[in-house]
Write an enzyme that holds these catalytic residues in place. Structure first.
Site, PDB file in Angstrom:
ATOM      1  N   ARG A   1       0.821  -1.213   0.000  1.00 15.02           N
ATOM      2  CA  ARG A   1       0.000   0.000   0.000  1.00 15.02           C
ATOM      3  C   ARG A   1       0.856   1.264   0.000  1.00 15.02           C
ATOM      4  O   ARG A   1       0.461   2.278  -0.584  1.00 15.02           O
ATOM      5  CB  ARG A   1      -0.949  -0.019   1.193  1.00 15.02           C
ATOM      6  CG  ARG A   1      -2.123  -0.938   0.911  1.00 15.02           C
ATOM      7  CD  ARG A   1      -3.145  -0.894   1.986  1.00 15.02           C
ATOM      8  NE  ARG A   1      -4.398  -1.462   1.504  1.00 15.02           N
ATOM      9  CZ  ARG A   1      -5.381  -1.848   2.294  1.00 15.02           C
ATOM     10  NH1 ARG A   1      -5.273  -1.719   3.611  1.00 15.02           N
ATOM     11  NH2 ARG A   1      -6.490  -2.339   1.782  1.00 15.02           N
TER      12      ARG A   1
ATOM     13  N   LYS B   1     -15.968 -16.179   3.126  1.00 15.23           N
ATOM     14  CA  LYS B   1     -17.340 -15.856   3.494  1.00 15.23           C
ATOM     15  C   LYS B   1     -18.169 -15.416   2.305  1.00 15.23           C
ATOM     16  O   LYS B   1     -17.780 -14.519   1.564  1.00 15.23           O
ATOM     17  CB  LYS B   1     -17.340 -14.729   4.526  1.00 15.23           C
ATOM     18  CG  LYS B   1     -16.975 -15.201   5.902  1.00 15.23           C
ATOM     19  CD  LYS B   1     -17.365 -14.136   6.899  1.00 15.23           C
ATOM     20  CE  LYS B   1     -17.137 -14.610   8.317  1.00 15.23           C
ATOM     21  NZ  LYS B   1     -17.294 -13.524   9.266  1.00 15.23           N
TER      22      LYS B   1
ATOM     23  N   GLY C   1      -7.708  -8.441  -0.579  1.00 12.60           N
ATOM     24  CA  GLY C   1      -6.365  -8.489  -0.007  1.00 12.60           C
ATOM     25  C   GLY C   1      -5.738  -9.862  -0.106  1.00 12.60           C
ATOM     26  O   GLY C   1      -4.573 -10.009  -0.495  1.00 12.60           O
TER      27      GLY C   1
ATOM     28  N   GLY D   1     -12.800  -4.112   0.337  1.00 13.32           N
ATOM     29  CA  GLY D   1     -14.177  -3.697   0.603  1.00 13.32           C
ATOM     30  C   GLY D   1     -14.675  -2.664  -0.387  1.00 13.32           C
ATOM     31  O   GLY D   1     -15.788  -2.775  -0.911  1.00 13.32           O
TER      32      GLY D   1
HETATM   33  P1  ADP Z   1     -10.123 -11.657  -0.263  1.00 18.24           P
HETATM   34  O1  ADP Z   1      -9.315 -11.027   0.855  1.00 18.24           O
HETATM   35  O2  ADP Z   1      -9.293 -11.899  -1.498  1.00 18.24           O
HETATM   36  O3  ADP Z   1     -11.397 -10.936  -0.550  1.00 18.24           O
HETATM   37  P2  ADP Z   1     -11.399 -13.496   1.529  1.00 18.24           P
HETATM   38  O4  ADP Z   1     -10.926 -12.682   2.680  1.00 18.24           O
HETATM   39  O5  ADP Z   1     -12.836 -13.496   1.206  1.00 18.24           O
HETATM   40  O6  ADP Z   1     -10.553 -13.126   0.220  1.00 18.24           O
HETATM   41  O7  ADP Z   1     -11.012 -15.030   1.758  1.00 18.24           O
HETATM   42  C1  ADP Z   1      -9.675 -15.440   1.898  1.00 18.24           C
HETATM   43  C2  ADP Z   1      -9.575 -16.623   2.813  1.00 18.24           C
HETATM   44  O8  ADP Z   1     -10.446 -17.660   2.437  1.00 18.24           O
HETATM   45  C3  ADP Z   1      -8.172 -17.204   2.790  1.00 18.24           C
HETATM   46  O9  ADP Z   1      -7.561 -17.000   4.032  1.00 18.24           O
HETATM   47  C4  ADP Z   1      -8.402 -18.686   2.509  1.00 18.24           C
HETATM   48  O10 ADP Z   1      -7.583 -19.532   3.312  1.00 18.24           O
HETATM   49  C5  ADP Z   1      -9.860 -18.874   2.851  1.00 18.24           C
HETATM   50  N1  ADP Z   1     -10.462 -20.010   2.147  1.00 18.24           N
HETATM   51  C6  ADP Z   1     -10.534 -20.201   0.822  1.00 18.24           C
HETATM   52  N2  ADP Z   1     -11.114 -21.376   0.538  1.00 18.24           N
HETATM   53  C7  ADP Z   1     -11.425 -21.961   1.707  1.00 18.24           C
HETATM   54  C8  ADP Z   1     -12.047 -23.181   2.098  1.00 18.24           C
HETATM   55  N3  ADP Z   1     -12.462 -24.061   1.170  1.00 18.24           N
HETATM   56  N4  ADP Z   1     -12.205 -23.448   3.419  1.00 18.24           N
HETATM   57  C9  ADP Z   1     -11.788 -22.558   4.334  1.00 18.24           C
HETATM   58  N5  ADP Z   1     -11.194 -21.384   4.046  1.00 18.24           N
HETATM   59  C10 ADP Z   1     -11.017 -21.083   2.754  1.00 18.24           C
HETATM   60 MG    MG Z   2      -9.582 -11.104   3.023  1.00 15.56          MG
END
Ligand code: ADP
Ligand code: MG
Length: 400
Positions: free
Chosen positions: A38, A204, A357, A380
């Site tokens: 960043r 999520k 992220g 976000g």
């Molecule tokens: P981003 O930051 O790119 O938006 P998120 O914060 O939504 O992504 O999700 C990232 C997390 O999701 C990672 O830490 C990863 O380990 C977890 N994750 C991905 N697939 C699974 C899964 N099948 N079960 C549990 N955790 C998962």
């Molecule tokens: Mg994340």
């Protein structure tokens, strides 16, 4: 359209003081910066202002000090790293506002950046206190908001400051990073070249439902991976064993399956293990063969092949969220193959935008960042924009 720093004549800011809100909210461990992306993303705007001969007062938040001074969340390490990267002096002003901040700012020689201490040390920041915003606006003659990652929040150092600057009949413009983020995210939404593919993964589903429902009618394919896929498997009536599932989103997932029809593509197989640890025994199974203690932790080989094929044939791609627990090698293959597929598509002329992220960290891990059209710095904020929401941090800027 909002005015950006590129619309401002360099001669008009020579010798003037410019108040810049950047997003220098980097992860720290024991006072050390573990990822300076960043800070690096903020450099183009600062360099442009330095080249134009402006004096710079820089503002940023760091972490969540909840309105109280907290030495662990001081911008001191950020100030040092920024100075190294810019190759110019950065002076950390220990005061966030008020007379004690004004003194050091006014005596600032041109070419030195005054970085005020963490804006969130003051309770007025997140409350968008207009007096606090007016005090910051009074420090300069132009406001440059480059903090895209906080653009979905109305805080004093973003929205308040822009409003206060405009009330003083001065301009509030987007910095170069903010402008770049808006250009790519808006471009892919306005007239996407087809096929247009959205890839959603991560932990999520709840935070991403807005994006999915907004974009589902507009994309040619929506590929779902990550833990989110398990929630969709449950909506199909499948057993997901001990996988992470958001029970309260199963109904929504069912509705999206109905609306999406064959545009919504789920994995057909997955990598399962009983423990989420390095060295765990991992197996590839059909999505219909998950049960008991098994946890779905990545998309399987057949899904990888299907997903990468669809991605490589597309012309516009938006990707948010890893396909699995990529932090552990045994569950990283899905995410890494998707990262390479998006990079291959970009090499062939597609527009590929990555948000989130963790996804950005995964793309870095896969070594493809430089090949992607754009990697957003705002998780976000980019999700809100993709979900069709307007961003208060952007709305408050001066119109063209
Ligand atoms: P981003 O930051 O790119 O938006 P998120 O914060 O939504 O992504 O999700 C990232 C997390 O999701 C990672 O830490 C990863 O380990 C977890 N994750 C991905 N697939 C699974 C899964 N099948 N079960 C549990 N955790 C998962
Ligand atoms: Mg994340």
């Amino acid at each position: 359209m909002k005015k950006t720093l590129s619309d401002i004549d360099a001669a008009a800011i020579r010798g003037r003081t410019v108040v810049v809100r950047a997003d220098l909210n980097v992860p720290l461990e024991a006072g050390r910066i573990t990822d300076d992306r960043r800070i690096r993303a903020s450099l183009p705007t600062l360099r442009a202002l330095i080249d134009a001969g402006a004096r710079i007062v820089l503002l940023s938040h760091l972490g969540r000090p909840k309105g109280q001074r907290n030495p662990d969340l001081s911008l001191a390490p950020v100030s040092r790293r920024l100075g190294q990267l810019l190759g110019c002096p950065v002076s950390l002003v220990p005061h966030v506002h008020g007379a004690k901040a004004v003194g050091p700012v006014e005596s600032l020689p041109a070419g030195v950046i005054a970085l005020l201490e963490n804006t969130r040390f003051l309770p007025g920041e997140t409350k968008n206190d207009p007096e606090l915003a007016a005090a910051w606006a009074a420090l300069g003659d132009l406001f440059v908001n480059d903090a895209f990652a906080t653009a979905h929040r109305a805080h004093a150092s973003t929205v308040g400051l822009a409003n206060a600057m405009v009330a003083r009949r001065r301009k509030a413009v987007a910095g170069l990073l903010m402008a770049r983020e808006l250009r790519f995210l808006e471009e892919v939404l306005r007239m996407p070249e087809r096929p247009f593919v959205l890839i959603i993964g991560g932990a999520k589903i709840s935070g991403k439902i807005g994006v999915i429902s907004e974009l589902l009618p507009r994309v040619d394919r929506l590929l779902i991976g990550g833990a989110m896929a398990s929630t969709f498997f449950r909506a199909l009536g499948l057993d997901t064993g001990a996988s992470l599932v958001q029970e309260d989103s199963i109904r929504v997932a069912r509705g999206l399956l109905e609306d999406g029809g064959e545009r919504l593509v789920l994995p057909v197989d997955c990598i399962v293990a009983q423990e989420v640890v390095e060295g765990a025994e991992a197996r590839a199974v059909s999505r219909t063969d998950v049960s008991g203690e098994d946890k779905i932790l990545d998309i399987g080989p057949e899904s990888r092949a299907r997903f990468t094929d669809m991605i490589e044939r597309s012309r516009s791609i938006v990707w948010n969220g890893p396909m699995g627990v990529f932090e552990i090698d045994a569950f990283a293959k899905g995410t890494v193959s998707i990262a390479h597929a998006v990079a291959n598509a970009c090499d062939a002329g597609a527009l590929g935008v990555l948000g989130g992220g963790d996804s950005a960290a995964a793309a870095e891990h896969a070594g493809v960042v430089d090949r992607l059209t754009h990697v957003s710095t705002g998780g976000g904020a980019s999700l809100e924009l993709l979900a069709g929401a307007s961003l208060p941090g952007v709305d408050s800027l001066t119109d063209c």
